[in-house]
Enzyme design. Structure first.
Site, PDB file in Angstrom:
ATOM      1  N   LEU A 166       0.812  -1.216   0.000  1.00  0.00           N
ATOM      2  CA  LEU A 166       0.000   0.000   0.000  1.00  0.00           C
ATOM      3  C   LEU A 166       0.848   1.269   0.000  1.00  0.00           C
ATOM      4  O   LEU A 166       0.308   2.377  -0.133  1.00  0.00           O
ATOM      5  CB  LEU A 166      -0.961   0.001   1.194  1.00  0.00           C
ATOM      6  CG  LEU A 166      -2.045  -1.082   1.161  1.00  0.00           C
ATOM      7  CD1 LEU A 166      -2.922  -1.008   2.398  1.00  0.00           C
ATOM      8  CD2 LEU A 166      -2.890  -0.975  -0.100  1.00  0.00           C
ATOM      9  N   ARG A 167       2.150   1.137   0.222  1.00  0.00           N
ATOM     10  CA  ARG A 167       3.149   2.210   0.036  1.00  0.00           C
ATOM     11  C   ARG A 167       3.101   3.329   1.076  1.00  0.00           C
ATOM     12  O   ARG A 167       4.065   4.071   1.190  1.00  0.00           O
ATOM     13  CB  ARG A 167       3.051   2.831  -1.366  1.00  0.00           C
ATOM     14  CG  ARG A 167       3.159   1.854  -2.524  1.00  0.00           C
ATOM     15  CD  ARG A 167       4.436   1.064  -2.492  1.00  0.00           C
ATOM     16  NE  ARG A 167       4.670   0.343  -3.754  1.00  0.00           N
ATOM     17  CZ  ARG A 167       5.475  -0.700  -3.868  1.00  0.00           C
ATOM     18  NH1 ARG A 167       6.132  -1.151  -2.811  1.00  0.00           N
ATOM     19  NH2 ARG A 167       5.641  -1.295  -5.040  1.00  0.00           N
ATOM     20  N   HIS A 170       4.911 -15.576  -2.638  1.00  0.00           N
ATOM     21  CA  HIS A 170       4.967 -15.643  -4.109  1.00  0.00           C
ATOM     22  C   HIS A 170       5.848 -16.765  -4.689  1.00  0.00           C
ATOM     23  O   HIS A 170       6.771 -16.534  -5.458  1.00  0.00           O
ATOM     24  CB  HIS A 170       5.363 -14.303  -4.714  1.00  0.00           C
ATOM     25  CG  HIS A 170       6.486 -13.568  -4.041  1.00  0.00           C
ATOM     26  ND1 HIS A 170       7.666 -14.151  -3.672  1.00  0.00           N
ATOM     27  CD2 HIS A 170       6.570 -12.256  -3.682  1.00  0.00           C
ATOM     28  CE1 HIS A 170       8.441 -13.236  -3.117  1.00  0.00           C
ATOM     29  NE2 HIS A 170       7.803 -12.093  -3.095  1.00  0.00           N
ATOM     30  N   ASP A 219       0.408  -9.762  -4.394  1.00  0.00           N
ATOM     31  CA  ASP A 219       1.676  -9.013  -4.453  1.00  0.00           C
ATOM     32  C   ASP A 219       1.474  -7.710  -5.230  1.00  0.00           C
ATOM     33  O   ASP A 219       2.319  -7.286  -6.026  1.00  0.00           O
ATOM     34  CB  ASP A 219       2.786  -9.851  -5.071  1.00  0.00           C
ATOM     35  CG  ASP A 219       4.177  -9.245  -4.863  1.00  0.00           C
ATOM     36  OD1 ASP A 219       4.303  -8.279  -4.086  1.00  0.00           O
ATOM     37  OD2 ASP A 219       5.139  -9.739  -5.493  1.00  0.00           O
ATOM     38  N   HIS A 277       3.597   1.342  -8.846  1.00  0.00           N
ATOM     39  CA  HIS A 277       4.728   2.232  -9.112  1.00  0.00           C
ATOM     40  C   HIS A 277       4.259   3.407  -9.959  1.00  0.00           C
ATOM     41  O   HIS A 277       3.394   3.242 -10.821  1.00  0.00           O
ATOM     42  CB  HIS A 277       5.844   1.503  -9.868  1.00  0.00           C
ATOM     43  CG  HIS A 277       6.565   0.480  -9.064  1.00  0.00           C
ATOM     44  ND1 HIS A 277       7.359   0.782  -7.985  1.00  0.00           N
ATOM     45  CD2 HIS A 277       6.623  -0.880  -9.203  1.00  0.00           C
ATOM     46  CE1 HIS A 277       7.875  -0.321  -7.490  1.00  0.00           C
ATOM     47  NE2 HIS A 277       7.445  -1.348  -8.197  1.00  0.00           N
TER      48      HIS A 277
END
Length: 434
Positions: free
Chosen positions: A60-61, A231, A304, A308
């Site tokens: 979620l940054r 992953h 995942d 960006h």
């Protein structure tokens, strides 16, 4: 603020059709011929009712990288994809390695109102792999962290990994490992194989993932702790997890939607949308992870989701950042790669995308059956339609999706979180009644 809904004729997890009444944030009744005065009626004929999806692996940054995503925009993307809960990875700035940061993330998720945000704590301070973070303080915080990961970085030191596995036992936690030997992947640009050799790009070998998984399942067995593998992407990794489970080791594993569908052949055009870590693998690996998910060796699907800004993706391949967004497309990709191929049914989708990730993450109130008395966390999905995935389908802040221009089946028509709609008639609700 919860609403009252009368949902008629939904196929519960793809099976028998039933009506559901949602009231006061819970499923009040399930049956046939139900009615409720004043309720918002949803005609769910032809729709599949699933428990709200739970993503164990979301970036979620926020805090620190809000140009890519925020907790608000990321949970809007989650709701659009049928998710009612997401686990937020710790690679923020500052890193989520102390109680204060995870409590901030929790509060921001509550304020946004589109999905439950459950923070994941870093295993090591600053994700540097040198000393353990404040695992106990994060576990005891209001966020009640139970999943710890340095995702993006492998916990490479076996002694640190052993200590982390031992520590989390005290509160039934789990260590989620990003399985990547950094020495074997220095300068890697894509999967090591025929395509990398033809393109002249440095390869990311399968053994760099498999060797770490092999080490860590043995460490988990040695200390009697829980391990989760993030992953997973190779046929060899599936074999190791299958062996470990037969041995009785407490290990779970996830696969991403993109590793269920896409292969390294897509790198031939040098489109940075297909650059990801771990990299897209071969068709043989794709088939192996599909079979592993179908037979229960792989426990869950996790997105995942890695947003960006355009400038770090719209550049030459070698300079581009790794990562793909995936919340809005995950269910549709699983539909295409697993359901349409006959490998699993809709009840299995509910298991691998809702109930099991909630169980692994110890997240109460999610992944529960669609039964009377349970929390009103659900999604209504139309499997009969199909369409080209476009930027209009994206609801987050970034557009680095590998599925743009691809035909995908299905569409989420309704998402209900805590008894109120976050998606209604296929449209994201702009202001939720949190």
């Amino acid at each position: 603020m919860s609403e009252t809904f009368l949902i008629t004729g939904a196929a519960i997890e793809g099976g028998d059709r039933a009506d559901l009444i949602v009231e006061d944030g819970r499923i009040a009744e399930v049956g046939t011929g139900l009615s409720r005065a004043g309720a918002t009626r949803i005609d769910a004929d032809g729709l599949i009712a699933l428990p709200g999806l739970v993503d164990l692996h979301t970036h979620l940054r926020e805090p620190g990288y809000e140009a890519s995503e925020t907790i608000l925009t990321g949970t809007r993307a989650a709701a659009a994809g049928g998710f009612t809960a997401v686990f937020a990875m710790p690679n923020t700035s500052p890193v989520a390695d102390v109680a204060g940061v995870v409590e901030q993330e929790l509060a921001l998720g509550e304020a946004a109102g589109y999905a439950t945000v459950q923070p994941i704590g870093a295993v090591t301070v600053g994700q540097k792999g040198e000393r353990l973070a404040e695992l106990g303080a994060m576990a005891d915080s209001r966020a009640r962290v139970r999943v710890f990961s340095d995702d993006g970085f492998c916990v490479f030191d076996p002694l640190i990994m052993r200590r982390a596995l031992e520590y989390v036992k005290a509160f039934e936690g789990v260590v989620a490992q990003h399985a990547q030997d950094p020495r074997l992947t220095e300068g890697a640009q894509m999967n090591e194989g025929v395509v990398s050799a033809e393109l002249g790009l440095a390869g990311w070998p399968a053994v760099a993932e498999e060797s770490i998984i092999a080490r860590d399942v043995l460490l988990a067995e040695h200390v009697g702790s829980r391990l989760h593998v993030c992953h997973l992407s190779t046929a060899g990794s599936v074999d190791i997890i299958r062996w470990a489970k037969k041995r009785g080791i407490d290990v779970t594993a996830e696969v991403t939607p993109h590793h269920l569908l896409l292969t390294d052949e897509l790198v031939r055009d040098y489109d940075p949308r297909f650059k990801v870590n771990p990299p897209l693998r071969t068709a043989e690996d794709v088939q192996a992870v599909r079979e592993g998910l179908a037979d229960g060796t792989i426990d869950i699907v996790a997105t995942d989701h890695a947003p960006h800004p355009a400038e770090v993706k719209a550049c030459e391949w070698q300079a581009a950042a790794n990562g793909m967004v995936g919340l809005e497309s995950a269910l549709r990709v699983v539909h295409q790669s697993m359901v349409e191929t006959g490998l699993i049914g809709w009840a299995d989708v509910a298991r691998v995308m809702s109930s099991t990730p909630a169980r692994i993450g110890r997240l109460a109130g999610h992944g529960t059956p669609l039964e009377a008395g349970q929390p009103a966390e659900l999604a209504l999905y139309d499997p009969s339609i199909a369409g080209t995935f476009t930027k209009a389908d994206l609801r987050g802040r970034s557009e680095n999706s590998p599925y743009l221009g691809r035909e995908l089946p299905g569409r989420v028509q309704w998402t209900i979180h805590r008894g109120y709609a976050t998606v209604a008639d296929g449209m994201l609700v702009e202001e939720v009644r949190a």
